[in-house]
Design an enzyme around this catalytic site. Structure first.
Site, mmCIF file in Angstrom:
data_model
loop_
_atom_site.group_PDB
_atom_site.id
_atom_site.type_symbol
_atom_site.label_atom_id
_atom_site.label_comp_id
_atom_site.label_asym_id
_atom_site.label_seq_id
_atom_site.Cartn_x
_atom_site.Cartn_y
_atom_site.Cartn_z
ATOM 1 C CB SER A 1 -0.890 0.005 1.245
ATOM 2 O OG SER A 1 -1.516 1.261 1.426
ATOM 3 C CE1 TYR B 1 -3.276 -1.835 5.611
ATOM 4 C CE2 TYR B 1 -2.776 0.453 5.079
ATOM 5 C CZ TYR B 1 -3.180 -0.811 4.685
ATOM 6 O OH TYR B 1 -3.468 -1.065 3.364
#
Length: 304
Positions: free
Chosen positions: A147, A172
């Site tokens: 990501s 994350y």
């Protein structure tokens, strides 16, 4: 116009495993690979959702050769069972797509922080257990879905499971940096073995990934804001999956590559993507590899 899924080369004779294939990017990835002739295994945690996804795929691609296998990346026992149940035949493509984003603190079945455990350690273990089958293919690929949010944080080797302090977005970001470091080290170790290991990111694709964290937290306002952002900014899952499919099939993608949408990294045709300095540190990649082997108990013996 650039690269699109229509340019996926013929996949007949190739077998692919796609994790998290019941929805979003994983579903589109599995469907398009099946459309081009690959035998596709959908690795899904929730069996009922996986069955619905398989039914949908077969309705959209009636000629597809696809099957569902249960895979819970938050449980090393499930990962080992999945790998043991795979036929002892060459595996041509492994797409490590499943993931969690910015969820409340929780632990996997083995006591790992959930985002790091699922997004990185689960896929590290799965890939290691399938490495012999991948090497047997002769021209296999592994694609790790990362990501742009890896820019939020590098990893802390002394606190991989965020035990000192848990911040959901930092955790994350660390897990997505771990995906890139894993890609870097696995590419190094397999470069002379005929395997291409690459990473991809979807930009901003509108999927349930963005809303799950607020929903699990009971944050209805946050969930509504995420839905609004998805509708205003996000691209479709079909467009978001293009980078993964490009990394999985294009001859333009080499070992260690990181690809994503070209338009500000958010949308558009896939191409080379920028990665933060801490996500391309070979020394840190080796440290993470060693720690991951110790935590999961999975050694890549086929590469030793």
């Amino acid at each position: 116009m650039g690269w699109t899924a229509r340019r996926i080369p013929d996949q007949n004779g190739r077998t692919a495993v796609v994790t998290g294939a019941n929805s979003g990017l994983g579903y589109v990835t599995a469907r398009e690979l099946a459309r081009r002739g690959a035998r596709v295994v959908l690795g899904c945690r929730n069996r009922s959702r996986g069955e619905r996804a398989l039914e949908r795929l077969l309705a959209e691609v009636p000629e597809a050769d696809a099957e569902l296998r249960r895979l819970d990346l938050a449980d090393l026992g499930s990962i080992r069972e999945f790998a043991a149940g795979m036929p002892d035949k060459p595996l041509h493509l492994l797409v490590n797509n499943a993931g969690l984003m910015a969820i409340p603190h929780s632990l996997t079945a083995d006591g790992f922080e959930m985002q790091f455990g699922v997004n990185h350690l689960g896929h590290f273990a799965l890939t290691g257990l399938l490495t012999e089958r991948l090497l047997a293919a002769g021209d296999a690929r592994v694609v790790n879905v990362s990501s742009l949010m890896h820019v939020v944080s590098g990893i802390d080797p002394a606190d991989l499971n965020s035990e000192r302090r848990y911040r959901r977005w930092t955790a994350y970001g660390r897990s997505k940096t771990a995906n890139l470091l894993f890609t870097l080290e696995l590419a190094r170790r397999t470069r002379e073995r005929g395997m291409v290991v690459a990473a991809a990111h979807p930009g901003y694709a509108s999927t349930e990934l963005q809303t799950k964290g607020p929903r699990l937290s009971g944050d209805r306002t946050g969930e509504r804001l995420m839905r609004a952002a998805n509708s205003l900014v996000g691209s479709s899952a079909e467009l978001g999956a293009a980078a993964t499919l490009y990394a999985a099939t294009s001859a333009e993608v080499g070992p260690g590559a990181f690809v994503g949408p070209r338009l500000l990294g958010l949308r558009g045709a896939p191409g080379a993507a920028w990665r933060a300095p801490w996500a391309r540190d070979p020394a840190m990649a080796r440290k993470l590899w060693e720690a991951s082997e110790e935590l999961t108990g999975v050694r890549y013996e086929a590469l030793e």
